[in-house]
Scaffold this active site. Structure first.
Site, PDB file in Angstrom:
ATOM      1  N   ARG A  37     -17.877 -47.154 108.110  1.00 50.45           N
ATOM      2  CA  ARG A  37     -18.514 -47.107 106.790  1.00 50.45           C
ATOM      3  C   ARG A  37     -19.953 -47.628 106.825  1.00 50.45           C
ATOM      4  O   ARG A  37     -20.457 -48.146 105.840  1.00 50.45           O
ATOM      5  CB  ARG A  37     -17.696 -47.878 105.750  1.00 50.45           C
ATOM      6  CG  ARG A  37     -16.331 -47.234 105.518  1.00 50.45           C
ATOM      7  CD  ARG A  37     -15.619 -47.866 104.342  1.00 50.45           C
ATOM      8  NE  ARG A  37     -14.298 -47.246 104.189  1.00 50.45           N
ATOM      9  CZ  ARG A  37     -13.225 -47.881 103.741  1.00 50.45           C
ATOM     10  NH1 ARG A  37     -13.298 -49.147 103.415  1.00 50.45           N
ATOM     11  NH2 ARG A  37     -12.086 -47.257 103.621  1.00 50.45           N
ATOM     12  N   ARG A  41     -22.522 -47.113 101.844  1.00 52.05           N
ATOM     13  CA  ARG A  41     -21.979 -48.399 101.461  1.00 52.05           C
ATOM     14  C   ARG A  41     -23.067 -49.392 101.070  1.00 52.05           C
ATOM     15  O   ARG A  41     -23.445 -49.470  99.930  1.00 52.05           O
ATOM     16  CB  ARG A  41     -21.098 -49.005 102.588  1.00 52.05           C
ATOM     17  CG  ARG A  41     -19.719 -48.417 102.687  1.00 52.05           C
ATOM     18  CD  ARG A  41     -18.992 -48.425 101.359  1.00 52.05           C
ATOM     19  NE  ARG A  41     -18.051 -49.493 101.197  1.00 52.05           N
ATOM     20  CZ  ARG A  41     -16.750 -49.388 101.219  1.00 52.05           C
ATOM     21  NH1 ARG A  41     -16.192 -48.228 101.411  1.00 52.05           N
ATOM     22  NH2 ARG A  41     -15.973 -50.421 101.025  1.00 52.05           N
ATOM     23  N   ARG A  50     -28.083 -41.001  96.595  1.00 53.69           N
ATOM     24  CA  ARG A  50     -26.866 -40.515  95.948  1.00 53.69           C
ATOM     25  C   ARG A  50     -26.953 -40.474  94.422  1.00 53.69           C
ATOM     26  O   ARG A  50     -26.024 -40.009  93.757  1.00 53.69           O
ATOM     27  CB  ARG A  50     -25.680 -41.440  96.311  1.00 53.69           C
ATOM     28  CG  ARG A  50     -24.953 -41.176  97.606  1.00 53.69           C
ATOM     29  CD  ARG A  50     -23.891 -40.099  97.528  1.00 53.69           C
ATOM     30  NE  ARG A  50     -23.089 -40.128  96.316  1.00 53.69           N
ATOM     31  CZ  ARG A  50     -22.016 -40.869  96.134  1.00 53.69           C
ATOM     32  NH1 ARG A  50     -21.577 -41.666  97.077  1.00 53.69           N
ATOM     33  NH2 ARG A  50     -21.336 -40.812  95.001  1.00 53.69           N
ATOM     34  N   ASP A  86     -15.561 -37.625 103.929  1.00 51.14           N
ATOM     35  CA  ASP A  86     -14.420 -38.323 103.341  1.00 51.14           C
ATOM     36  C   ASP A  86     -13.156 -37.655 103.856  1.00 51.14           C
ATOM     37  O   ASP A  86     -13.156 -36.445 104.127  1.00 51.14           O
ATOM     38  CB  ASP A  86     -14.469 -38.242 101.813  1.00 51.14           C
ATOM     39  CG  ASP A  86     -13.446 -39.163 101.166  1.00 51.14           C
ATOM     40  OD1 ASP A  86     -13.789 -40.324 100.889  1.00 51.14           O
ATOM     41  OD2 ASP A  86     -12.294 -38.723 100.978  1.00 51.14           O
ATOM     42  N   TYR A 161      -1.665 -39.746 100.201  1.00 51.84           N
ATOM     43  CA  TYR A 161      -2.503 -39.479  99.026  1.00 51.84           C
ATOM     44  C   TYR A 161      -1.941 -38.302  98.233  1.00 51.84           C
ATOM     45  O   TYR A 161      -1.919 -38.311  97.001  1.00 51.84           O
ATOM     46  CB  TYR A 161      -3.931 -39.110  99.454  1.00 51.84           C
ATOM     47  CG  TYR A 161      -4.909 -40.246  99.529  1.00 51.84           C
ATOM     48  CD1 TYR A 161      -5.182 -41.045  98.418  1.00 51.84           C
ATOM     49  CD2 TYR A 161      -5.595 -40.509 100.714  1.00 51.84           C
ATOM     50  CE1 TYR A 161      -6.096 -42.080  98.495  1.00 51.84           C
ATOM     51  CE2 TYR A 161      -6.515 -41.546 100.803  1.00 51.84           C
ATOM     52  CZ  TYR A 161      -6.756 -42.334  99.687  1.00 51.84           C
ATOM     53  OH  TYR A 161      -7.664 -43.362  99.767  1.00 51.84           O
TER      54      TYR A 161
END
Length: 361
Positions: A37, A41, A50, A86, A161
């Site tokens: 990460r 982050r 972003r 992701d 998930y």
């Protein structure tokens, strides 16, 4: 099938890099370090880039994904880029209704809980992976002799998930399905394995020099359940890329009791989280593979002398293994001061490797 002649591992750009040397059990010219990460982050330049763009959109825009991957390499002098993406991107590209909800995580439009739900899942096509290939190619062109690590979510985490439909603390849904409806579980795990495997293959073929399978949630399983219901799917995911010859890393959190089974799915390197010292991990693994890890992310906010002592302990514990790539025992916390990460990299690079041969640094 093998990698193309202009692939960084084949044409020599990254084959002798500190990272690849350590992943293959050699003695690198300097201690390789990268952080899970690290792309995004904690970086202010990432947050600026972003602004107004959703997580999944930023992963699927090749220019953005590439720039975010490159930011920490420029800033920290880490020994690898980790591809910014992701684990649910393969679902999105296949046509599954999934979004990342800020403050929550991945949420599916409808959970996958029956044999009919699994049968209805769309297949991830080769064409759908084109944005991933483009992003990797852009990134590798900029990285030069610094390797890019491709990654994919392990099938258990992905399938968990899908069953829960959202993040979960105890993963009761998937753990129940394994035993109550093992045929449906196996079909779902195999679908997830093929999606993750194709996703990782696209990255490696396009120029990534190593691949990592992340099993974020495997620690919720006991060894018997992991071995029976998760490991075969992880092996199936990796079967998609074994012929390429790139080094493969397997990492999970809370998986101290599963390390041998995680190695046995067929990987070159085992990542160890912060809960288990590397010398003990190496003992459990019989000194059979290089290790990656395992600075405790919580100590990144501790006083420098405490953090420095801890980093030195991690490196000393890793000396027992056939190779060691320094990393965190999980991802970079969002509140981490980026200057601390840069300082940690400088510290790691300043500690000489015993028996190192001179190579590209």
């Amino acid at each position: 099938m093998s990698l193309s002649a202009n692939h960084p591992l084949v044409d020599g750009r990254t084959s002798n890099s500190p990272l690849v040397t350590a992943l293959r059990g050699g003695k690198p010219s300097r201690r390789p370090v990268w952080f899970m990460r690290q792309a995004g982050r904690s970086l202010p330049e990432y947050r600026k880039l972003r602004e107004g763009i959703s997580m999944l959109d930023s992963c699927l825009r090749p220019d953005l994904a590439s720039e975010i991957t490159l930011q920490p390499v420029r800033r920290h002098d880490v020994d690898a880029g980790i591809f910014f993406s992701d684990i649910v991107i393969p679902l999105k590209l296949a046509g599954v209704d999934v979004e990342i909800v800020p403050g929550v995580g991945p949420v599916l439009g409808s959970p996958v809980r029956t044999a009919a739900d699994v049968a209805y899942l769309p297949e991830l096509t080769d064409e759908a992976l084109e944005p991933i290939r483009q992003a990797v190619a852009l990134t590798v062109a900029e990285l030069g002799t610094t390797p890019l690590i491709g990654f994919a979510g392990a099938p258990f985490t992905l399938a968990a998930y899908m069953v829960e439909g959202k993040p979960s603390r105890d993963h009761l849904g998937p753990r129940t399905m394994m035993h109550a409806d093992p045929e449906t579980w196996t079909a779902l795990a195999n679908w997830a394995a093929d999606a993750s495997g194709k996703f990782l293959r696209a990255q490696l073929e396009a120029g990534a020099s190593a691949g990592q399978l992340f099993d974020s949630w495997a620690g919720s399983l006991g060894l018997a359940d992991y071995t029976k219901f998760a490991a075969p799917a992880s092996a199936r995911a990796l079967d998609h890329v074994r012929d390429l010859g790139a080094p493969l890393i397997h990492f999970g959190t809370g998986t101290s009791e599963l390390l041998v089974a995680m190695r046995d799915v067929g990987v070159d390197v085992v990542g160890v989280d912060y809960r288990l010292p590397l010398d003990e991990a190496n003992r459990r693994l019989g000194g059979s593979v290089p290790l990656q890890g395992n600075i405790d992310p919580a100590l990144l906010s501790a006083p420098w002398e405490v953090l420095e002592a801890h980093v030195r302990e991690v490196i000393a514990a890793g000396e027992s293994a056939p190779g060691h790539v320094v990393n965190l025992g999980h991802g970079v916390p969002p509140e981490t001061d980026p200057e601390i990460l840069t300082r940690v990299v400088e510290l790691i690079h300043s500690i000489p490797v015993a028996g190192a041969t001179e190579m590209n640094s």
